[in-house]
Design an enzyme around this catalytic site. Structure first.
Site, PDB file in Angstrom:
ATOM      1  N   TRP A 188       0.569  -1.171  -0.031  1.00  0.00           N
ATOM      2  CA  TRP A 188      -0.003  -0.100   0.166  1.00  0.00           C
ATOM      3  C   TRP A 188       0.836   1.205   0.071  1.00  0.00           C
ATOM      4  O   TRP A 188       1.788   1.440   0.761  1.00  0.00           O
ATOM      5  CB  TRP A 188      -1.049  -0.072   1.328  1.00  0.00           C
ATOM      6  CG  TRP A 188      -1.623   1.412   1.354  1.00  0.00           C
ATOM      7  CD1 TRP A 188      -2.892   1.587   0.588  1.00  0.00           C
ATOM      8  CD2 TRP A 188      -1.472   2.597   2.200  1.00  0.00           C
ATOM      9  NE1 TRP A 188      -3.280   2.879   0.890  1.00  0.00           N
ATOM     10  CE2 TRP A 188      -2.422   3.413   1.785  1.00  0.00           C
ATOM     11  CE3 TRP A 188      -0.392   2.686   3.153  1.00  0.00           C
ATOM     12  CZ2 TRP A 188      -2.249   4.663   2.622  1.00  0.00           C
ATOM     13  CZ3 TRP A 188      -0.572   4.182   3.669  1.00  0.00           C
ATOM     14  CH2 TRP A 188      -1.316   5.017   3.535  1.00  0.00           C
ATOM     15  N   ASP A 355     -16.717  12.497  -2.643  1.00  0.00           N
ATOM     16  CA  ASP A 355     -15.912  11.118  -2.020  1.00  0.00           C
ATOM     17  C   ASP A 355     -16.786  10.681  -0.981  1.00  0.00           C
ATOM     18  O   ASP A 355     -17.925  10.937  -0.780  1.00  0.00           O
ATOM     19  CB  ASP A 355     -14.469  11.499  -1.694  1.00  0.00           C
ATOM     20  CG  ASP A 355     -13.590  10.059  -1.875  1.00  0.00           C
ATOM     21  OD1 ASP A 355     -13.768   9.308  -1.016  1.00  0.00           O
ATOM     22  OD2 ASP A 355     -12.995   9.780  -2.918  1.00  0.00           O
ATOM     23  N   LYS A 465     -16.766   6.215  -8.436  1.00  0.00           N
ATOM     24  CA  LYS A 465     -15.258   5.872  -7.935  1.00  0.00           C
ATOM     25  C   LYS A 465     -15.791   4.886  -6.902  1.00  0.00           C
ATOM     26  O   LYS A 465     -16.019   4.988  -5.869  1.00  0.00           O
ATOM     27  CB  LYS A 465     -14.673   7.036  -7.228  1.00  0.00           C
ATOM     28  CG  LYS A 465     -13.429   6.570  -6.683  1.00  0.00           C
ATOM     29  CD  LYS A 465     -12.602   7.645  -5.868  1.00  0.00           C
ATOM     30  CE  LYS A 465     -11.325   7.397  -5.192  1.00  0.00           C
ATOM     31  NZ  LYS A 465     -10.151   7.024  -6.342  1.00  0.00           N
ATOM     32  N   TRP A 466     -15.404   3.418  -7.531  1.00  0.00           N
ATOM     33  CA  TRP A 466     -15.623   2.291  -6.879  1.00  0.00           C
ATOM     34  C   TRP A 466     -14.408   1.756  -6.026  1.00  0.00           C
ATOM     35  O   TRP A 466     -13.248   1.401  -6.664  1.00  0.00           O
ATOM     36  CB  TRP A 466     -15.880   1.111  -7.587  1.00  0.00           C
ATOM     37  CG  TRP A 466     -16.563  -0.143  -7.467  1.00  0.00           C
ATOM     38  CD1 TRP A 466     -15.761  -0.787  -6.496  1.00  0.00           C
ATOM     39  CD2 TRP A 466     -17.613  -0.794  -7.777  1.00  0.00           C
ATOM     40  NE1 TRP A 466     -16.425  -2.072  -6.098  1.00  0.00           N
ATOM     41  CE2 TRP A 466     -17.358  -2.097  -7.044  1.00  0.00           C
ATOM     42  CE3 TRP A 466     -18.557  -0.722  -8.693  1.00  0.00           C
ATOM     43  CZ2 TRP A 466     -18.400  -3.179  -7.236  1.00  0.00           C
ATOM     44  CZ3 TRP A 466     -19.391  -1.875  -8.804  1.00  0.00           C
ATOM     45  CH2 TRP A 466     -19.501  -2.989  -8.141  1.00  0.00           C
ATOM     46  N   ASP A 467     -14.318   1.872  -4.610  1.00  0.00           N
ATOM     47  CA  ASP A 467     -13.257   1.508  -3.886  1.00  0.00           C
ATOM     48  C   ASP A 467     -13.594   0.299  -3.167  1.00  0.00           C
ATOM     49  O   ASP A 467     -14.614  -0.440  -3.007  1.00  0.00           O
ATOM     50  CB  ASP A 467     -13.142   2.698  -2.677  1.00  0.00           C
ATOM     51  CG  ASP A 467     -11.802   3.009  -2.466  1.00  0.00           C
ATOM     52  OD1 ASP A 467     -11.060   2.172  -2.685  1.00  0.00           O
ATOM     53  OD2 ASP A 467     -11.573   4.080  -1.667  1.00  0.00           O
ATOM     54  N   MET A 468     -12.421  -0.363  -2.872  1.00  0.00           N
ATOM     55  CA  MET A 468     -12.366  -1.397  -1.979  1.00  0.00           C
ATOM     56  C   MET A 468     -11.376  -1.380  -0.832  1.00  0.00           C
ATOM     57  O   MET A 468     -10.033  -1.448  -1.466  1.00  0.00           O
ATOM     58  CB  MET A 468     -12.190  -2.715  -2.694  1.00  0.00           C
ATOM     59  CG  MET A 468     -12.300  -4.198  -2.113  1.00  0.00           C
ATOM     60  SD  MET A 468     -11.988  -5.455  -2.885  1.00  0.00           S
ATOM     61  CE  MET A 468     -12.300  -6.711  -2.063  1.00  0.00           C
ATOM     62  N   ASN A 469     -11.309  -1.231   0.254  1.00  0.00           N
ATOM     63  CA  ASN A 469     -10.472  -0.868   1.104  1.00  0.00           C
ATOM     64  C   ASN A 469      -9.741  -2.037   2.246  1.00  0.00           C
ATOM     65  O   ASN A 469      -9.485  -1.573   3.056  1.00  0.00           O
ATOM     66  CB  ASN A 469     -10.698   0.219   2.021  1.00  0.00           C
ATOM     67  CG  ASN A 469     -10.708   1.511   1.360  1.00  0.00           C
ATOM     68  OD1 ASN A 469      -9.466   1.826   0.826  1.00  0.00           O
ATOM     69  ND2 ASN A 469     -11.795   2.246   1.048  1.00  0.00           N
ATOM     70  N   ASP A 535      -2.788   5.424  -3.369  1.00  0.00           N
ATOM     71  CA  ASP A 535      -3.129   6.138  -2.488  1.00  0.00           C
ATOM     72  C   ASP A 535      -1.884   7.451  -2.199  1.00  0.00           C
ATOM     73  O   ASP A 535      -2.205   8.393  -1.625  1.00  0.00           O
ATOM     74  CB  ASP A 535      -3.468   5.832  -1.049  1.00  0.00           C
ATOM     75  CG  ASP A 535      -5.009   5.250  -1.074  1.00  0.00           C
ATOM     76  OD1 ASP A 535      -5.713   5.405  -1.879  1.00  0.00           O
ATOM     77  OD2 ASP A 535      -5.323   4.371  -0.034  1.00  0.00           O
TER      78      ASP A 535
END
Length: 716
Positions: A188, A355, A465-469, A535
């Site tokens: 990351w 966001d 904005k498709w996120d996956m955290n 990021d």
């Protein structure tokens, strides 16, 4: 001699690809303008890789395929022969493409050639086990400079069996030694770090076990031999279109042969095939270039733009984006977003994105994920007035979502705790205070598609904005007949949601994000318009991240932001430097515009105007990596438009000592006899020949620390 030309595909006026079959020698020739792959059936009826490399147009040069002789009882013929898709069985002691286990414990699988079919630009070769009716179909499809492989395993028997390893295919280099491997690894905020190392006997494993592509490795490789440079030497390359658990096995055998086997990761893998069922593997793409690492990247970039990215060559250029996260974090509301939208529009921004924080009880990252309804305390008039104002200002509107996740503190989790991945009675580990919804469950997939479809239907949203955290943990699927199928079925459900959304809302664009670069591969890139590269938006760090990214993926989809300083590591890099780094991909701005000075605003307007002038060349042109941040104090990249009329040079200097000037930068990809006009960022102009620019070089006069410039080069 009996020769049949079975399919020909014209790819452009200058490039063509074709599949031909020589029936007398049982050889298939799969040819593009830059490579030839030859397959054959040998005397034992095995499908064999005969050749893969630079184009060879005289097919009569190739004899029929023949197995490699046995050398000893420890070196049987089957182990020495370059089979195209070997099963694990018989006398084979290398990485198999397919391994199964029958109910009675029999695990032997020996695949022989059965038949083939060709349609247009595609070849299918059918293999079958020597005893059982277990079939494998190998699919080959020609693209411009790239060959696509995949496989399908069919259970045509009356008994079920378990697949323990299913690979998409094998890429075999010509026999020889001295091969080197190029790949990227990371973590990351430090993704896409480039590595180059000799290939030694044994296996080198590149993989993900995280459920997604992962920050740690990427399913892409280059292999070269000899003194290869950025623009000279032979390079073989490949990439998997796999967004889940994957593995590449780079293997040098004791017989000086190098092969790359790629497909599903066999870790925690076990797919039960009942009679009549089948399993398909992800596509595995490969190609060859005799123009070094840069030539390989340019071939791959062109293929991605034409055959992978949604819309192909007709897709629009990526717009200048503003994302309000760093200005507001979770504290979003209608007045604050309208004020930022006005500032963004004045700069020339074309897409305004809100966001995290607009939905549910989402005031921090501890609650609200899964409850995808507008927070009426923050937006008492709903989102329509804000969207209308954004549109009035001449911008499209976008929204951040994280569909695959749920906070335990949410209405969704309280109603459906069984929807998350879990092993019954075991802990449910949280990362970033969230759990993963099991998309493989049909009801979960439909819930996610439903709320995204509702948002896209209710509001004038151009962009998600498709996120996956987080990564998978406790990947259990209580109640499923085969819990290990979650690794595959989850990804297929994710793809299905994206495909259905795009089909129903054809103007909708999607950014793929997973805490930065955790899900970037040729599978997801068939379904999203750009990807969040990292990021880490600190400009000097990004030069390394973006270099590694560019080896495998085209700049058009590389989301790159200008953010405030200091950022991530304490540096305060000048704003011009930050803009020029970000303008080498899909330009975005994530800074807090409320804090910008008049000088910052004026510079931003200038840089955004420049980006719009050159982005066609940057996003769809040919990239030349001139000076690397890994080896040089001066970093330089050049982009050349498809028609050769425009070129753009970006140059950066990290630091200087003793007031020494930066070296001249030698350009690439120009016409030696042509005359070019140069427009420097500082206003200076010049007129020089292509030969001078490539052989003598251009002086960019970088002197100070974190100095930077660009030069627009126009053919007269």
């Amino acid at each position: 001699m009996f020769r049949i030309v079975l399919a020909t595909l014209a790819l452009s006026a200058a490039l063509s690809a074709q599949i031909t079959f020589n029936a007398e020698r049982k050889l298939w020739f799969l040819s593009t303008a830059t490579s030839t792959c030859v397959l054959g059936v040998n005397e034992r009826n095995e499908l064999q890789t005969v050749y893969w490399g630079a184009p060879i147009t005289r097919e009569a040069d190739f004899p029929a395929a023949h197995s490699t002789p046995e050398r000893s009882s420890f070196d049987p013929s089957e182990t020495r022969t370059r089979e195209e898709y070997p099963g694990w069985g018989g006398r084979r002691f290398f990485e198999p493409a397919l391994k199964i286990s029958r109910a009675d414990g029999d695990r032997d699988l020996v695949l022989k050639y059965a038949s083939y079919t060709i349609a247009n630009d595609s070849l299918t070769i059918h293999l079958k086990d020597i005893h059982d009716d277990i079939g494998v179909s190998l699919f080959y499809k020609l693209h411009d400079g790239v060959l696509e492989k995949s496989s399908k395993i069919d259970n045509n028997t009356h008994q079920e069996f378990t697949i323990e390893s299913a690979q998409s295919g094998v890429w075999s280099m010509p026999p020889g030694d001295g091969y080197k491997l190029t790949y990227v690894s990371g973590r990351w905020a430090a993704e896409s770090q480039l590595h180059q190392e000799p290939i030694h006997p044994g296996m080198k494993i590149l993989e993900s076990r995280r459920g997604t592509t992962s920050h740690n490795m990427n399913p892409w490789f280059m292999i070269d031999q000899g003194e290869t440079t950025e623009e000279h030497g032979n390079v073989w390359f490949g990439a998997l279109g796999s967004s889940g658990n994957w593995r590449l096995t780079v293997e040098e055998t004791p017989y000086q042969e190098v092969r790359v086997t790629g497909g599903y990761n066999p870790f925690d893998f076990g797919i039960v095939l009942k009679p009549g069922e089948s399993l398909s593997t992800p596509p595995f793409y490969g190609g060859f270039s005799d123009r070094g690492y840069g030539g390989a990247s340019r071939t791959l970039h062109r293929f991605e733009r034409e055959a992978i990215f949604p819309g192909g060559v007709q897709s629009r250029l990526r717009p200048v984006l503003y994302n309000s996260w760093e200005a507001t974090t979770f504290h979003v509301d209608e007045p604050g977003q309208k004020a930022l939208a006005a500032k963004a529009a004045a700069l020339g921004v074309e897409l305004f994105v809100i966001d995290d924080g607009w939905f549910g009880a989402r005031n921090d990252d501890h609650a609200g994920l899964g409850d995808w309804v507008v927070n009426k305390k923050k937006f008492p008039n709903d989102l329509q007035p804000l969207i209308a104002e954004v549109n009035r200002l001449g911008m499209d509107f976008g929204l951040w979502v994280e569909p695959e996740m749920v906070n335990p503190n949410s209405d969704l989790y309280r109603a459906h705790p069984d929807w998350v991945m879990n092993f019954t009675g075991r802990p449910r580990s949280e990362l970033r205070n969230q759990l993963i919804l099991n998309l493989a469950k049909p009801e979960v997939k439909e819930y996610i598609f439903g709320f995204l479809d509702r948002l896209a239907s209710t509001y004038n949203i151009r962009y998600f904005k498709w996120d996956m955290n987080r990564s998978f943990s406790e990947p259990g699927w209580p109640g499923a007949a085969n819990q290990k199928a979650i690794w595959i079925d989850y990804v297929l459900a994710y793809y299905d949601i994206l495909d259905r959304l795009r089909a129903k809302h054809p103007k909708l664009e999607i950014e793929g994000c997973s805490g930065g670069g955790g899900r970037i591969d040729l599978g997801v890139l068939k379904r999203v318009d750009e990807v969040w590269t990292s990021d880490n938006t600190e400009a000097f760090d990004r030069l390394r991240i973006q270099e590694g990214f560019s080896y495998a993926y085209a700049p058009k989809v590389m989301s790159a932001w200008v953010t405030d300083v200091p950022n991530m590591n304490g540096r305060s890099v000048p704003l011009q430097f930050r803009f020029l780094v970000a303008m080498q991909g899909a330009l975005g701005i994530g800074a807090n515009l409320n804090r910008w000075s008049e000088a910052d605003t004026a510079l931003a307007k200038k840089m955004i105007a420049l980006d719009k002038e050159i982005r066609q060349t940057v996003q769809t042109g040919a990239l030349y990596r001139l000076l690397s941040p890994r080896t040089s104090d001066v970093i330089a990249n050049q982009y050349v438009s498809g028609d050769g009329r425009q070129s753009v040079l970006f140059a950066f200097r990290h630091a200087q000592q003793f007031d020494l000037p930066a070296e001249a930068i030698h350009l690439e990809g120009l016409a030696p006899q042509a005359v070019y006009g140069l427009q420097y960022l500082n206003g200076r102009t010049a007129e020089l020949s292509g030969a001078y620019l490539m052989r003598h070089g251009v002086d960019v006069n970088l002197r100070g620390d974190y100095d930077s410039t660009s030069v627009v080069i126009t053919r007269r």
